[in-house]
Design a protein around this motif. Sequence first.
Motif, PDB file in Angstrom:
ATOM      1  N   THR A 143       0.822  -1.213   0.000  1.00 17.08           N
ATOM      2  CA  THR A 143       0.000   0.000   0.000  1.00 17.08           C
ATOM      3  C   THR A 143       0.854   1.259   0.000  1.00 17.08           C
ATOM      4  O   THR A 143       0.534   2.249  -0.650  1.00 17.08           O
ATOM      5  N   ASP A 144       1.953   1.223   0.738  1.00 16.12           N
ATOM      6  CA  ASP A 144       2.882   2.361   0.796  1.00 16.12           C
ATOM      7  C   ASP A 144       4.284   1.831   0.523  1.00 16.12           C
ATOM      8  O   ASP A 144       4.918   1.243   1.400  1.00 16.12           O
ATOM      9  N   ASP A 145       4.778   2.028  -0.718  1.00 21.75           N
ATOM     10  CA  ASP A 145       6.055   1.421  -1.093  1.00 21.75           C
ATOM     11  C   ASP A 145       7.248   2.035  -0.368  1.00 21.75           C
ATOM     12  O   ASP A 145       8.340   1.472  -0.379  1.00 21.75           O
ATOM     13  N   GLU A 146       7.059   3.194   0.293  1.00 21.54           N
ATOM     14  CA  GLU A 146       8.134   3.778   1.097  1.00 21.54           C
ATOM     15  C   GLU A 146       8.157   3.236   2.529  1.00 21.54           C
ATOM     16  O   GLU A 146       9.160   3.349   3.236  1.00 21.54           O
ATOM     17  N   THR A 177       4.156   5.081   6.429  1.00 23.89           N
ATOM     18  CA  THR A 177       2.824   5.482   6.876  1.00 23.89           C
ATOM     19  C   THR A 177       2.351   4.585   8.033  1.00 23.89           C
ATOM     20  O   THR A 177       2.472   3.362   7.972  1.00 23.89           O
TER      21      THR A 177
END
Length: 352
Positions: free
Chosen positions: A334-337, A340
């Motif tokens: 959902t959040d590739d970094e 979150t």
Amino acid sequence: NEGIQCCAVHPNKEYVAFGESGKNPQVVIYQFPTNKLYRILKGGTDSAFTAMNFSPDGKMLACVGTFPDYTLTVWDWEKETLILRAKAFSQDIFRVTFSDKLAGRLVSSGVGHIRFWEMAKTFTGLKLQGEIGKFGNIEISDTSGYAMFPDGKVLSGAESGSLLLWEDALVKCEFERQGGKKCHKGMVEIVFLNGHDVVTAGRDGRIRIWDFTTIDTAETEDTNIPISLNQKGKLRISKDSSIRSMYQLGNDYLVVDMNNGLWKADLGHKTVQLIQKYHSGAVRAANFSPNAPLFVTGGDDGYVRLWNIVGKSLINELHFSSAITKILWVPLSTDDEGITIYVGFNDGCLRV
């Protein structure tokens, strides 16, 4: 059993006693530093031990229990033998201690009371005789911190922030600061003697130093009129700290802060050093980073804290007015970094 409720360290530092909670709790005593189980004391209370203290010579151990029996027990712990038993009070007891100077004298304190005990020899044998402190015209208070003077008097703290000097189970004097201010703002948690000084600390996050002789020799004809004290020194731990306990380490003090963690305080140089931050109250949620050696925690104190696993250190924190109930670190799908975090609160809010 169901957990550890209290502990006590032997005067020679060779043993540590732990009081359990849960049905038919035990006192378990370990050798230190080998951590080998040494003794087990059974049958002291019904549901949990709340406080304990070794005698100055290390031969006896006093323990107090909570609801439903609120029992005070004194043990010959080496022989695992119960010496004396008595009902300590009808509400929770926070603390019990032996006198350093007067053999067979003890004090216990807690919700709405302080009690003075003596191990007295009677015709029927050794008995625990306890007398409840009479507050007189002063408002009845929970009592946490107190210090036993060499001559038998006791100085205790009160919820109001005052200091009370007790003699023969009666309030002899009430003390306040110069200018009519209470010694502390709110509950006085710590009172102890250090040479010619009396050191006190409380929920206002302040440590104050008073002259022992001035307090010890104080006289008044009217306990309704507090006696003014000049403080010899003071130290504030931090802006929002709330001191729960203190331990002397040479010239320094280890300070347990209910809100901010563990501090080291130097009263002489008036400096404080934060050793470790941690949550106060229950930790309700935790979750790991999907791509870094990090994890995040949240609890009843409203803090969300980010920790480094490798460095074993706190990286950052945010504080909210509501307790945290759930934490989700968003997965890489959902959040590739992987930066979150969703946090749920008991007031119904969800923050990202």
